[in-house]
Design an enzyme around this catalytic site. Structure first.
Site, PDB file in Angstrom:
ATOM      1  CG  HIS A  28      -1.782   1.390   0.959  1.00  0.00           C
ATOM      2  ND1 HIS A  28      -2.767   1.547   0.021  1.00  0.00           N
ATOM      3  CD2 HIS A  28      -1.573   2.617   1.478  1.00  0.00           C
ATOM      4  CE1 HIS A  28      -3.162   2.810  -0.009  1.00  0.00           C
ATOM      5  NE2 HIS A  28      -2.452   3.484   0.865  1.00  0.00           N
ATOM      6  CG  HIS A  45      -8.407   2.359  -7.406  1.00  0.00           C
ATOM      7  ND1 HIS A  45      -8.614   3.630  -6.905  1.00  0.00           N
ATOM      8  CD2 HIS A  45      -7.360   1.849  -6.702  1.00  0.00           C
ATOM      9  CE1 HIS A  45      -7.737   3.857  -5.932  1.00  0.00           C
ATOM     10  NE2 HIS A  45      -6.963   2.797  -5.805  1.00  0.00           N
ATOM     11  CG  PHE A  46      -4.419  -0.194 -10.389  1.00  0.00           C
ATOM     12  CD1 PHE A  46      -3.737  -0.364 -11.570  1.00  0.00           C
ATOM     13  CD2 PHE A  46      -5.004  -1.308  -9.792  1.00  0.00           C
ATOM     14  CE1 PHE A  46      -3.651  -1.606 -12.159  1.00  0.00           C
ATOM     15  CE2 PHE A  46      -4.925  -2.559 -10.374  1.00  0.00           C
ATOM     16  CZ  PHE A  46      -4.244  -2.710 -11.573  1.00  0.00           C
ATOM     17  CG  HIS A  47      -4.946   1.516 -15.536  1.00  0.00           C
ATOM     18  ND1 HIS A  47      -5.259   0.319 -14.953  1.00  0.00           N
ATOM     19  CD2 HIS A  47      -3.896   1.254 -16.365  1.00  0.00           C
ATOM     20  CE1 HIS A  47      -4.448  -0.631 -15.406  1.00  0.00           C
ATOM     21  NE2 HIS A  47      -3.609  -0.086 -16.263  1.00  0.00           N
ATOM     22  CE1 TYR A  76      -1.622   7.458  -0.473  1.00  0.00           C
ATOM     23  CE2 TYR A  76      -0.975   5.918   1.231  1.00  0.00           C
ATOM     24  CZ  TYR A  76      -1.961   6.571   0.521  1.00  0.00           C
ATOM     25  OH  TYR A  76      -3.275   6.336   0.805  1.00  0.00           O
ATOM     26  NE  ARG A 136      -6.534  -7.068 -10.137  1.00  0.00           N
ATOM     27  CZ  ARG A 136      -5.652  -6.584  -9.266  1.00  0.00           C
ATOM     28  NH1 ARG A 136      -5.957  -6.464  -7.978  1.00  0.00           N
ATOM     29  NH2 ARG A 136      -4.455  -6.193  -9.657  1.00  0.00           N
ATOM     30  NE  ARG A 137      -3.301  -9.543 -10.661  1.00  0.00           N
ATOM     31  CZ  ARG A 137      -2.573  -9.572  -9.559  1.00  0.00           C
ATOM     32  NH1 ARG A 137      -2.847 -10.427  -8.610  1.00  0.00           N
ATOM     33  NH2 ARG A 137      -1.555  -8.757  -9.421  1.00  0.00           N
TER      34      ARG A 137
HETATM   35 FE1  HAS Z   1      -5.453   2.467  -4.234  1.00  0.00          FE
HETATM   36  C1  HAS Z   1      -5.833  -0.937  -4.724  1.00  0.00           C
HETATM   37  C2  HAS Z   1      -7.460   2.317  -1.472  1.00  0.00           C
HETATM   38  C3  HAS Z   1      -4.772   5.798  -3.515  1.00  0.00           C
HETATM   39  C4  HAS Z   1      -2.868   2.442  -6.521  1.00  0.00           C
HETATM   40  N1  HAS Z   1      -4.555   1.040  -5.412  1.00  0.00           N
HETATM   41  C5  HAS Z   1      -4.873  -0.299  -5.477  1.00  0.00           C
HETATM   42  C6  HAS Z   1      -4.013  -0.960  -6.433  1.00  0.00           C
HETATM   43  C7  HAS Z   1      -3.147   0.001  -6.919  1.00  0.00           C
HETATM   44  C8  HAS Z   1      -3.501   1.246  -6.267  1.00  0.00           C
HETATM   45  C9  HAS Z   1      -2.036  -0.207  -7.929  1.00  0.00           C
HETATM   46  O1  HAS Z   1      -8.615   0.158   0.350  1.00  0.00           O
HETATM   47  C10 HAS Z   1      -4.114  -2.414  -6.860  1.00  0.00           C
HETATM   48  C11 HAS Z   1      -3.287  -3.343  -6.073  1.00  0.00           C
HETATM   49  C12 HAS Z   1      -3.465  -4.742  -6.591  1.00  0.00           C
HETATM   50  O2  HAS Z   1      -2.908  -5.053  -7.681  1.00  0.00           O
HETATM   51  O3  HAS Z   1      -4.184  -5.521  -5.967  1.00  0.00           O
HETATM   52  N2  HAS Z   1      -6.065   3.807  -2.799  1.00  0.00           N
HETATM   53  C13 HAS Z   1      -6.904   3.545  -1.781  1.00  0.00           C
HETATM   54  C14 HAS Z   1      -7.150   4.765  -0.997  1.00  0.00           C
HETATM   55  C15 HAS Z   1      -6.384   5.748  -1.586  1.00  0.00           C
HETATM   56  C16 HAS Z   1      -5.696   5.136  -2.702  1.00  0.00           C
HETATM   57  C17 HAS Z   1      -8.037   4.923   0.189  1.00  0.00           C
HETATM   58  N3  HAS Z   1      -4.122   3.860  -4.913  1.00  0.00           N
HETATM   59  C18 HAS Z   1      -3.995   5.154  -4.465  1.00  0.00           C
HETATM   60  C19 HAS Z   1      -2.893   5.795  -5.140  1.00  0.00           C
HETATM   61  C20 HAS Z   1      -2.356   4.848  -5.999  1.00  0.00           C
HETATM   62  C21 HAS Z   1      -3.137   3.642  -5.835  1.00  0.00           C
HETATM   63  C22 HAS Z   1      -2.429   7.205  -4.878  1.00  0.00           C
HETATM   64  C23 HAS Z   1      -1.191   4.940  -6.918  1.00  0.00           C
HETATM   65  C24 HAS Z   1      -0.513   6.010  -7.227  1.00  0.00           C
HETATM   66  N4  HAS Z   1      -6.473   0.990  -3.308  1.00  0.00           N
HETATM   67  C25 HAS Z   1      -7.202   1.125  -2.164  1.00  0.00           C
HETATM   68  C26 HAS Z   1      -7.701  -0.189  -1.726  1.00  0.00           C
HETATM   69  C27 HAS Z   1      -7.232  -1.122  -2.656  1.00  0.00           C
HETATM   70  C28 HAS Z   1      -6.472  -0.351  -3.627  1.00  0.00           C
HETATM   71  C29 HAS Z   1      -8.533  -0.502  -0.574  1.00  0.00           C
HETATM   72  C30 HAS Z   1      -7.456  -2.645  -2.643  1.00  0.00           C
HETATM   73  C31 HAS Z   1      -8.620  -2.989  -3.459  1.00  0.00           C
HETATM   74  C32 HAS Z   1      -8.865  -4.466  -3.542  1.00  0.00           C
HETATM   75  O4  HAS Z   1      -9.966  -4.878  -3.139  1.00  0.00           O
HETATM   76  O5  HAS Z   1      -7.992  -5.232  -3.987  1.00  0.00           O
HETATM   77  C33 HAS Z   1      -6.271   7.187  -1.092  1.00  0.00           C
HETATM   78  O6  HAS Z   1      -4.930   7.490  -0.849  1.00  0.00           O
HETATM   79  C34 HAS Z   1      -6.875   8.165  -2.036  1.00  0.00           C
HETATM   80  C35 HAS Z   1      -6.903   9.573  -1.471  1.00  0.00           C
HETATM   81  C36 HAS Z   1      -7.113  10.577  -2.572  1.00  0.00           C
HETATM   82  C37 HAS Z   1      -8.005  11.573  -2.579  1.00  0.00           C
HETATM   83  C38 HAS Z   1      -8.127  12.474  -3.773  1.00  0.00           C
HETATM   84  C39 HAS Z   1      -7.450  13.820  -3.582  1.00  0.00           C
HETATM   85  C40 HAS Z   1      -7.453  14.591  -4.869  1.00  0.00           C
HETATM   86  C41 HAS Z   1      -6.444  15.372  -5.313  1.00  0.00           C
HETATM   87  C42 HAS Z   1      -6.568  16.074  -6.651  1.00  0.00           C
HETATM   88  C43 HAS Z   1      -7.358  17.354  -6.565  1.00  0.00           C
HETATM   89  C44 HAS Z   1      -7.442  17.993  -7.900  1.00  0.00           C
HETATM   90  C45 HAS Z   1      -7.414  19.316  -8.138  1.00  0.00           C
HETATM   91  C46 HAS Z   1      -7.458  19.777  -9.556  1.00  0.00           C
HETATM   92  C47 HAS Z   1      -7.325  20.336  -7.073  1.00  0.00           C
HETATM   93  C48 HAS Z   1      -8.914  11.815  -1.416  1.00  0.00           C
HETATM   94  C49 HAS Z   1      -5.189  15.593  -4.517  1.00  0.00           C
HETATM   95  C50 HAS Z   1      -8.607  20.724  -9.792  1.00  0.00           C
HETATM   96  C51 HAS Z   1      -8.602  21.145 -11.210  1.00  0.00           C
HETATM   97  C52 HAS Z   1      -8.987  22.393 -11.653  1.00  0.00           C
HETATM   98  C53 HAS Z   1      -9.024  22.702 -13.091  1.00  0.00           C
HETATM   99  C54 HAS Z   1      -9.341  23.457 -10.727  1.00  0.00           C
HETATM  100  C1  HEM Z   2      -3.304  -3.988 -15.633  1.00  0.00           C
HETATM  101  C2  HEM Z   2      -4.504  -1.586 -19.687  1.00  0.00           C
HETATM  102  C3  HEM Z   2      -1.017   1.683 -18.795  1.00  0.00           C
HETATM  103  C4  HEM Z   2      -0.157  -0.435 -14.528  1.00  0.00           C
HETATM  104  C5  HEM Z   2      -3.979  -3.576 -16.773  1.00  0.00           C
HETATM  105  C6  HEM Z   2      -5.207  -4.153 -17.263  1.00  0.00           C
HETATM  106  C7  HEM Z   2      -5.545  -3.493 -18.403  1.00  0.00           C
HETATM  107  C8  HEM Z   2      -4.535  -2.472 -18.637  1.00  0.00           C
HETATM  108  C9  HEM Z   2      -6.763  -3.749 -19.269  1.00  0.00           C
HETATM  109  C10 HEM Z   2      -6.002  -5.249 -16.562  1.00  0.00           C
HETATM  110  C11 HEM Z   2      -5.546  -6.590 -16.895  1.00  0.00           C
HETATM  111  C12 HEM Z   2      -6.183  -7.668 -16.059  1.00  0.00           C
HETATM  112  O1  HEM Z   2      -6.617  -7.439 -14.924  1.00  0.00           O
HETATM  113  O2  HEM Z   2      -6.257  -8.795 -16.572  1.00  0.00           O
HETATM  114  C13 HEM Z   2      -3.624  -0.520 -19.823  1.00  0.00           C
HETATM  115  C14 HEM Z   2      -3.608   0.403 -20.950  1.00  0.00           C
HETATM  116  C15 HEM Z   2      -2.610   1.312 -20.702  1.00  0.00           C
HETATM  117  C16 HEM Z   2      -2.026   0.965 -19.421  1.00  0.00           C
HETATM  118  C17 HEM Z   2      -4.525   0.351 -22.148  1.00  0.00           C
HETATM  119  C18 HEM Z   2      -2.151   2.485 -21.528  1.00  0.00           C
HETATM  120  C19 HEM Z   2      -1.757   2.380 -22.753  1.00  0.00           C
HETATM  121  C20 HEM Z   2      -0.554   1.449 -17.519  1.00  0.00           C
HETATM  122  C21 HEM Z   2       0.337   2.314 -16.795  1.00  0.00           C
HETATM  123  C22 HEM Z   2       0.561   1.717 -15.588  1.00  0.00           C
HETATM  124  C23 HEM Z   2      -0.172   0.469 -15.563  1.00  0.00           C
HETATM  125  C24 HEM Z   2       0.896   3.621 -17.306  1.00  0.00           C
HETATM  126  C25 HEM Z   2       1.409   2.173 -14.422  1.00  0.00           C
HETATM  127  C26 HEM Z   2       2.333   3.083 -14.453  1.00  0.00           C
HETATM  128  C27 HEM Z   2      -0.871  -1.619 -14.500  1.00  0.00           C
HETATM  129  C28 HEM Z   2      -0.792  -2.584 -13.424  1.00  0.00           C
HETATM  130  C29 HEM Z   2      -1.697  -3.617 -13.755  1.00  0.00           C
HETATM  131  C30 HEM Z   2      -2.313  -3.252 -15.011  1.00  0.00           C
HETATM  132  C31 HEM Z   2       0.066  -2.471 -12.169  1.00  0.00           C
HETATM  133  C32 HEM Z   2      -2.033  -4.846 -12.904  1.00  0.00           C
HETATM  134  C33 HEM Z   2      -1.345  -6.058 -13.329  1.00  0.00           C
HETATM  135  C34 HEM Z   2      -1.814  -7.223 -12.504  1.00  0.00           C
HETATM  136  O3  HEM Z   2      -3.006  -7.332 -12.171  1.00  0.00           O
HETATM  137  O4  HEM Z   2      -0.950  -8.031 -12.163  1.00  0.00           O
HETATM  138  N1  HEM Z   2      -3.585  -2.553 -17.618  1.00  0.00           N
HETATM  139  N2  HEM Z   2      -2.658  -0.154 -18.938  1.00  0.00           N
HETATM  140  N3  HEM Z   2      -0.843   0.346 -16.743  1.00  0.00           N
HETATM  141  N4  HEM Z   2      -1.778  -2.045 -15.438  1.00  0.00           N
HETATM  142 FE1  HEM Z   2      -2.199  -1.109 -17.188  1.00  0.00          FE
HETATM  143 CU    CU Z   3      -3.767   0.133  -0.668  1.00  0.00          CU
END
Ligand code: HAS
Ligand code: HEM
Ligand code: CU
Length: 573
Positions: free
Chosen positions: A238, A389-391, A242, A452-453
């Site tokens: 997790h 979520h994570f894309h 960050y 997924r997967r």
């Molecule tokens: Fe997540 C699963 C919960 C943040 C990445 N997350 C994943 C996985 C990845 C990932 C890769 O609780 C999959 C892992 C796997 O393969 O199994 N995630 C959270 C929570 C947050 C969160 C509570 N995740 C991230 C971030 C990631 C990321 C950051 C990568 C960079 N996530 C989970 C949970 C799972 C999970 C469960 C497991 C799910 C499962 O069942 O397997 C929090 O940190 C999010 C807090 C963020 C906010 C948003 C703040 C917004 C901001 C932008 C503001 C925009 C502005 C622009 C101001 C509250 C800072 C305005 C624009 C104008 C034009 C004015």
């Molecule tokens: C998995 C598409 C770019 C990180 C996947 C899956 C899809 C996908 C459809 C789900 C596969 C599955 O669950 O079977 C794409 C497309 C992209 C892109 C179309 C852009 C051209 C990226 C980028 C990142 C990323 C930029 C991170 C920097 C991952 C990861 C997984 C994943 C970590 C999970 C692999 C796993 O479950 O083991 N992607 N992706 N992808 N992608 Fe991407």
């Molecule tokens: Cu997490």
């Protein structure tokens, strides 16, 4: 000047040109290696999007020659994008920034050694990945077993990032000694806090790989406990998110206001945000394990509440960077409750990339809170919702921000110029649109229950035909094509830039784009606010962070260890 007296920070002058050139070169090596990994990783993405669009391309002769299976491709995609691209980019970015911000001289031999070691680890792990001997997905859960080379390479690569931690923290400590009573400048502060967080976070995976997986894969021990390994993995897994996103926050806080023509709102608030991440990023990993046995619901619930708590510094970021953008737009004559947004420089890719990344993160973060809520988790866990979520977190908030950074950082490092603002802008906007459509398609499919997967396109006839998923499938397939175009545009711009002629040293033409500040932290601790003084002693806060993790993981791991069950490895590929 348009604004307040608190001018943007001047970079301390480095008069030794050879040293500066070497520092820039090592940074450039990290960044370019990162994007080479992303190039290969990203090309596999559209194939997977087609799979989730109901179109199976894995039976075509070309793909059959290149990939042994869907899972080999998915392993490469996850490892290269999420683990390699991020770590290399971040190591360059967060070594260079504090070195410039503090004006300290670092040991260049050590910096190069670390880069080479990290690359050696990558190459070691790449061999089994490419030869289908480590088709384990990027989470490599045992008892699925891969070649020992994969685990050893991964350990060397991750271990090298800890050498960067050592170098940056040592640099900061030396600066503190040389500047007693001074407040650490903001960019360096954010980098040091993030590296410290990573050092606490990385312990889990280091223990898992070094003490459990390597000895097991080498046959020194007869089996492995899958749950202990998985728990150690998510200790890191997790917090690693960050480690991926805080380097983007650094750009949002420190440099984005400059690109927008505005100011950072409050330095003390930024420092508080990073300290909250240092303390709270790691002891939340059980939110990936709600479905796992032998971990009590009490601990899962505690990790759930701690997860909600760690959303707060992101919310602080949202409001504070949002205010910085509004400040910029109003300074350019923007008006109205929302009308000011039109005055932002949307055609400038160094601006649009991080801002569109942030917009995607509003939705990504909201989805994260759904995932973390134990009542919703069973609905979304292991479904296509999760890649949705994570894309829009790592795949956009992080990746699109890093792409945007590269557009000014590469000119800064190399003295070359961005070849085409229009093409770069098109790459940025198509990435954003593509990922939003992708997220819609995948979240939607997840809610219908598509896992997924899985090579779902091959099983479509039997299992998915009667499910109402035609629309989200179509969206997912289309998004994959938009993203392919976007990636080609981006890499075209990147390589044309890298292969163009060097014009100067980059210092004057593309200086580090520090922003002005409305409320600075001040220069001296003596006159500083209580918040600034509380956040300055990072070494002590680092100790507290480690203690919190031990408190929140110790009893969980102790119970798992007491019930350990060693099982032999499996090879499913
Ligand atoms: Fe997540 C699963 C919960 C943040 C990445 N997350 C994943 C996985 C990845 C990932 C890769 O609780 C999959 C892992 C796997 O393969 O199994 N995630 C959270 C929570 C947050 C969160 C509570 N995740 C991230 C971030 C990631 C990321 C950051 C990568 C960079 N996530 C989970 C949970 C799972 C999970 C469960 C497991 C799910 C499962 O069942 O397997 C929090 O940190 C999010 C807090 C963020 C906010 C948003 C703040 C917004 C901001 C932008 C503001 C925009 C502005 C622009 C101001 C509250 C800072 C305005 C624009 C104008 C034009 C004015
Ligand atoms: C998995 C598409 C770019 C990180 C996947 C899956 C899809 C996908 C459809 C789900 C596969 C599955 O669950 O079977 C794409 C497309 C992209 C892109 C179309 C852009 C051209 C990226 C980028 C990142 C990323 C930029 C991170 C920097 C991952 C990861 C997984 C994943 C970590 C999970 C692999 C796993 O479950 O083991 N992607 N992706 N992808 N992608 Fe991407
Ligand atoms: Cu997490």
């Amino acid at each position: 000047p348009l604004y307040s007296p608190h001018a943007a920070r001047e970079t301390p002058v480095i008069s030794d040109a050879a040293y500066l050139a070497s520092l820039k070169k090592v940074t450039q090596y990290y960044i370019v290696t990162a994007f080479l990994a992303l190039l290969i990783g990203v090309l596999i993405g559209p194939l997977q999007a087609l799979n989730y669009g109901g179109i199976n391309v894995y039976d075509t002769p070309i793909l059959k020659a290149l990939l042994k299976s869907y899972y080999q491709g998915l392993s490469l995609h996850g490892v290269l994008n999420a683990l390699v691209f991020t770590q290399f980019f971040i190591s360059g970015w967060m070594l260079y920034l504090p070195a410039r911000d503090l004006g300290m001289r670092i040991n260049m031999k050590f910096a190069w050694f670390t880069y080479l070691l990290m690359t050696a680890g990558l190459l070691l792990a790449a061999v089994p990945l490419l030869t289908n001997n480590a088709t384990l997905l990027y989470t490599f859960y045992p008892p699925m077993e891969g070649s020992p080379l994969f685990y050893i390479g991964a350990a060397v690569m991750v271990g090298s990032s800890l050498l960067v931690v050592g170098q940056v923290v040592a640099m900061w400590v030396a600066w503190k000694r040389a500047n007693p009573g001074r407040v650490t400048p903001l960019v360096a502060f954010m980098c040091v806090a993030t590296w410290m967080m990573w050092a606490v976070a990385a312990l889990g995976i280091v223990i898992e790989v070094v003490f459990l997986l390597i000895p097991w894969s080498l046959g020194w021990v007869g089996g492995v406990d899958p749950l202990i390994s998985k728990t150690l993995f998510w200790w890191t897994g997790h917090a690693i998110v960050y480690f991926w996103v805080l380097p983007a926050y650094i750009a949002w806080y420190a440099f984005l206001p400059h690109h927008a023509g505005g100011r950072i709102v409050s330095e003390p608030l930024v420092r508080l945000t990073f300290v909250m991440f240092l303390l709270n990023s790691t002891p939340v990993g059980l939110h990936h394990q709600y479905a796992d046995p032998n971990i009590s619901v009490a601990w899962k619930t505690m990790h759930m509440f701690l997860t909600f708590l760690v959303a707060i510094p992101s919310l602080l970021t949202a409001f504070s960077v949002g205010a910085a953008l509004e400040d910029a737009a109003r300074a350019r004559g923007g008006r109205g409750l929302f009308g000011w947004m039109l005055r932002l420089p949307w055609g400038k890719p160094t601006f649009s990339a991080p801002v569109l990344a942030m917009v995607s993160f509003i939705l990504g973060g909201a989805g994260g809170i759904v995932n973390a809520s134990s009542a919703f988790a069973p609905v979304v866990h292991n479904t296509a919702w999760i890649p949705g979520h994570f894309h829009i977190t790592v795949g956009t908030a992080t990746t699109l921000t890093f792409m945007g950074i590269s557009l000014w950082l590469i000119p800064h490092l190399t003295g070359k110029r961005m070849p085409s603002v229009r093409l770069a802008s098109a790459a940025v906007w198509t990435w954003f649109v593509g990922m939003m459509v992708f997220a819609l398609g995948m979240h939607w499919q997840g809610l219908v229950g598509v896992p997924r997967r899985a090579l779902v396109s091959a099983t479509a006839q039997s299992v998915y035909r009667d499910m109402p998923i035609q629309i989200p499938q179509m969206l997912t397939a289309i998004s994959g094509m938009i993203l392919l175009v976007s990636a080609l545009l981006y890499f075209y711009v990147l390589f044309r830039m890298l292969l163009s002629r060097r014009l100067d040293d980059g210092e004057a033409a593309s200086p580090l784009p520090y922003s002005e500040v409305i409320s600075p932290a001040g220069q001296h601790l003596a006159g500083a606010s209580a918040l600034v003084r509380f956040t300055e002693p990072l070494l002590a806060l680092w100790g507290v962070a480690l203690l919190l993790v031990l408190l929140m993981y110790g009893p969980v791991l102790a119970r798992l260890a007491a019930n350990a069950e060693l099982v032999p490895g499996w090879r499913l590929y």
